[in-house]
Every structure is written in structure tokens, then in C-alpha cells.
Design a protein around this motif. Sequence first.
Motif, PDB file in Angstrom:
ATOM      1  N   GLU A   1       0.590  -1.057  -0.015  1.00 40.62           N
ATOM      2  CA  GLU A   1       0.289   0.155   0.182  1.00 40.62           C
ATOM      3  C   GLU A   1       0.775   1.024   0.001  1.00 40.62           C
ATOM      4  OE1 GLU A   1      -4.147   0.969   2.050  1.00 40.62           O
ATOM      5  OE2 GLU A   1      -2.002   1.352   3.021  1.00 40.62           O
ATOM      6  N   GLY A   2       0.801   2.397  -1.276  1.00 41.61           N
ATOM      7  CA  GLY A   2       1.750   3.399  -0.861  1.00 41.61           C
ATOM      8  C   GLY A   2       3.148   3.155  -0.847  1.00 41.61           C
ATOM      9  N   HIS A   3       3.436   3.376  -0.401  1.00 39.43           N
ATOM     10  CA  HIS A   3       5.228   3.097  -0.669  1.00 39.43           C
ATOM     11  C   HIS A   3       5.842   2.217   0.840  1.00 39.43           C
ATOM     12  CE1 HIS A   3       4.626   7.924  -1.681  1.00 39.43           C
ATOM     13  NE2 HIS A   3       6.252   7.063  -2.574  1.00 39.43           N
ATOM     14  N   GLN A   4       5.044   2.040   0.913  1.00 41.11           N
ATOM     15  CA  GLN A   4       5.291   0.282   2.279  1.00 41.11           C
ATOM     16  C   GLN A   4       4.978  -1.006   1.723  1.00 41.11           C
ATOM     17  OE1 GLN A   4       3.432   2.782   5.616  1.00 41.11           O
ATOM     18  NE2 GLN A   4       5.176   2.703   6.651  1.00 41.11           N
ATOM     19  N   ILE A   5       5.138  -1.784   2.171  1.00 36.98           N
ATOM     20  CA  ILE A   5       5.322  -3.888   2.803  1.00 36.98           C
ATOM     21  C   ILE A   5       4.656  -3.775   3.744  1.00 36.98           C
ATOM     22  CG2 ILE A   5       6.376  -5.416   1.133  1.00 36.98           C
ATOM     23  CD1 ILE A   5       8.056  -3.800  -0.314  1.00 36.98           C
ATOM     24  N   TYR A   6       3.328  -4.506   3.979  1.00 37.94           N
ATOM     25  CA  TYR A   6       3.044  -4.952   5.201  1.00 37.94           C
ATOM     26  C   TYR A   6       3.059  -6.725   5.114  1.00 37.94           C
ATOM     27  CZ  TYR A   6       1.154  -0.312   6.183  1.00 37.94           C
ATOM     28  OH  TYR A   6       0.836   1.151   6.163  1.00 37.94           O
ATOM     29  N   ILE A   7       4.023  -7.355   6.184  1.00 32.99           N
ATOM     30  CA  ILE A   7       3.973  -8.717   5.927  1.00 32.99           C
ATOM     31  C   ILE A   7       3.889  -9.326   7.279  1.00 32.99           C
ATOM     32  CG2 ILE A   7       6.391  -9.868   6.229  1.00 32.99           C
ATOM     33  CD1 ILE A   7       7.944  -8.152   5.509  1.00 32.99           C
ATOM     34  N   TYR A   8       3.099 -10.316   6.829  1.00 31.50           N
ATOM     35  CA  TYR A   8       2.291 -10.781   7.781  1.00 31.50           C
ATOM     36  C   TYR A   8       2.164 -12.049   7.136  1.00 31.50           C
ATOM     37  CZ  TYR A   8      -1.267  -6.492   7.024  1.00 31.50           C
ATOM     38  OH  TYR A   8      -1.075  -5.396   7.266  1.00 31.50           O
ATOM     39  N   SER A   9       1.762 -12.797   9.299  1.00 26.56           N
ATOM     40  CA  SER A   9       2.380 -14.515   9.496  1.00 26.56           C
ATOM     41  C   SER A   9       1.159 -15.470   8.242  1.00 26.56           C
ATOM     42  CB  SER A   9       3.095 -14.712  10.542  1.00 26.56           C
ATOM     43  OG  SER A   9       1.803 -14.476  11.453  1.00 26.56           O
ATOM     44  N   LEU A  10       1.261 -16.254   8.248  1.00 23.66           N
ATOM     45  CA  LEU A  10      -0.111 -17.208   7.897  1.00 23.66           C
ATOM     46  C   LEU A  10       0.367 -18.267   9.179  1.00 23.66           C
ATOM     47  CD1 LEU A  10       0.795 -17.175   4.006  1.00 23.66           C
ATOM     48  CD2 LEU A  10      -1.197 -15.462   5.418  1.00 23.66           C
ATOM     49  N   PRO A  11      -0.834 -19.246   8.942  1.00 31.10           N
ATOM     50  CA  PRO A  11      -2.668 -18.496   8.613  1.00 31.10           C
ATOM     51  C   PRO A  11      -3.045 -17.665   9.761  1.00 31.10           C
ATOM     52  CG  PRO A  11      -2.455 -20.375  10.454  1.00 31.10           C
ATOM     53  CD  PRO A  11      -1.219 -20.211   9.431  1.00 31.10           C
TER      54      PRO A  11
ATOM     55  N   LYS B   1      -1.037 -11.462  10.846  1.00 28.79           N
ATOM     56  CA  LYS B   1      -0.892 -11.409  12.081  1.00 28.79           C
ATOM     57  C   LYS B   1       0.326 -10.018  11.472  1.00 28.79           C
ATOM     58  CE  LYS B   1      -1.530 -13.887  16.326  1.00 28.79           C
ATOM     59  NZ  LYS B   1      -0.763 -14.544  17.835  1.00 28.79           N
ATOM     60  N   LEU B   2       0.210  -8.862  11.795  1.00 26.30           N
ATOM     61  CA  LEU B   2       1.493  -7.660  11.174  1.00 26.30           C
ATOM     62  C   LEU B   2       2.760  -7.795  11.885  1.00 26.30           C
ATOM     63  CD1 LEU B   2       1.543  -5.561   8.857  1.00 26.30           C
ATOM     64  CD2 LEU B   2       1.370  -4.190  10.914  1.00 26.30           C
ATOM     65  N   LYS B   3       3.872  -8.422  11.315  1.00 26.76           N
ATOM     66  CA  LYS B   3       4.899  -9.339  11.694  1.00 26.76           C
ATOM     67  C   LYS B   3       5.934  -7.833  11.584  1.00 26.76           C
ATOM     68  CE  LYS B   3       3.857 -12.826  13.240  1.00 26.76           C
ATOM     69  NZ  LYS B   3       3.778 -12.951  15.165  1.00 26.76           N
ATOM     70  N   GLN B   4       6.126  -6.441  10.194  1.00 26.13           N
ATOM     71  CA  GLN B   4       7.094  -5.529   9.766  1.00 26.13           C
ATOM     72  C   GLN B   4       5.978  -5.155   8.739  1.00 26.13           C
ATOM     73  OE1 GLN B   4      10.453  -7.480   8.756  1.00 26.13           O
ATOM     74  NE2 GLN B   4      11.418  -6.216   9.139  1.00 26.13           N
ATOM     75  N   VAL B   5       6.594  -3.864   8.870  1.00 27.74           N
ATOM     76  CA  VAL B   5       6.155  -2.703   7.665  1.00 27.74           C
ATOM     77  C   VAL B   5       7.491  -2.178   7.616  1.00 27.74           C
ATOM     78  CG1 VAL B   5       5.249  -1.194   7.097  1.00 27.74           C
ATOM     79  CG2 VAL B   5       4.040  -2.266   8.513  1.00 27.74           C
ATOM     80  N   ILE B   6       7.712  -2.943   5.776  1.00 23.77           N
ATOM     81  CA  ILE B   6       9.485  -2.292   5.154  1.00 23.77           C
ATOM     82  C   ILE B   6       9.165  -1.469   3.986  1.00 23.77           C
ATOM     83  CG2 ILE B   6      10.704  -4.370   5.941  1.00 23.77           C
ATOM     84  CD1 ILE B   6       9.873  -4.784   3.217  1.00 23.77           C
TER      85      ILE B   6
END
Length: 202
Positions: free
Chosen positions: A49-59, A62-67
Motif C-alpha cells: 500500500e503506497g510506499h510500504q510493504i506490510y508483512i503478515y504471518s500465515l495462517p 498477524k502483522l509482523k513488519q512494515v518496510i
Amino acid sequence: MKAVSNIMIALGIIMLMSTVLKGERIGVLERILKPKMIKVYENQLFAVEGHQIYIYSLPDLKLKQVIGKKGDGPGEYKLDPSRPLIVTIAEKYIIAESRYKVVYFDRKGKYVKETKKSNFSTLQVLPIGDQFLVYRYVSIVPEKNQTWFILSIFSKEMKEITELHRQKFFSYEDKLFVMPDNINFRIYRDKIYVEKSLEGYI
């Protein structure tokens, strides 16, 4: 009679698929409203989304990191309205491409390096060994202003080594495709697979 049996077989397959394939809501992605791209790799989901990458764990989603962020410095990029951030997930890297450069993060989200794009017609740059697979479009004025999609191998210095495939742009020779097509390709285990869809085969 043969036609009827073929229709019955096709209907049977459709009914079977409809009973096996069904969607199920598993959760909501937090802190993100309008993702432009979503990709899954192993046990992680990546949303852009926009300039950022949101990293979620599966399944569990849960949001783990935003870079990633907006800017001119290392690991930063600027976007324009016509082209969102393109993200590719590879074995060793998370690759974020703006119109002007390619930024490499390791799989833990740490900034590694970046490469300036040689010109603004470059659409995508992917590493393959110690070289790059470059997807771009080029306008050729002498041929009635025709524009081509071109897939090429570039050196690590971003100099073209060889052209693999080219395909005419959506609109050419006073014609416009109702359903535009471009070059579809994938890299798998250091091999490049290219679809030549206008020629009717892969």
C-alpha cells in the motif's frame, strides 16, 4: 450424441469444482486499507500500500513488519500515480521496484542494496544469477511510432547482453486490442519461462 456427452462431462466437472472450491474468510489485514498488490510466499503474506510493504504471518494474519518509505535515500523510493510499487518475493530477497530504482531487502526486511534503473521505460527488473532479467517498453520511431514490450538479459552493470523476446504494444498499426496483452514470464530455479500468447502457444 457425442456432443451431448461432452456437454454432460463439462457440466459434471463444473459441479464438482463448485463443491470443492469455496471461499472462507480467515481474517482481516490490520493497518491497511487499499492494498495495490498481495503476494504469498511460504508462510508469509505481503501486502503493498503506497510506499510500504506490510508483512503478515500465515495462517493467523498477524502483522509482523512494515518496510519501505517515501524518499530519495537508501531503501526509499518515490512513486507516481500511474505506477504503484511492484514487489517480487524471491528466495533471498524482497524486491521493491518504483519507476526509477529497484530496492532489495533481505527476507527479514533489512535493507541490502539498490539499483538505479537505466531509463524510465523499464517496467520490471528481476535478479537471475549474477545478472538481471529486464522487462521494458521501447518506442521505435521509424516503424510508424510502434512501441514494443521487450524482455532482455542485462549484466550487473545494467548493460543489455541479449534480447530474449519482444511483443508489440497494445495499440499499433492503427489498431487497438479490446483485451490488451503483454509478455507474461516467470523465473523458476534460474530458468526463464516466457509466454508467447500472440502466437498461440507457450
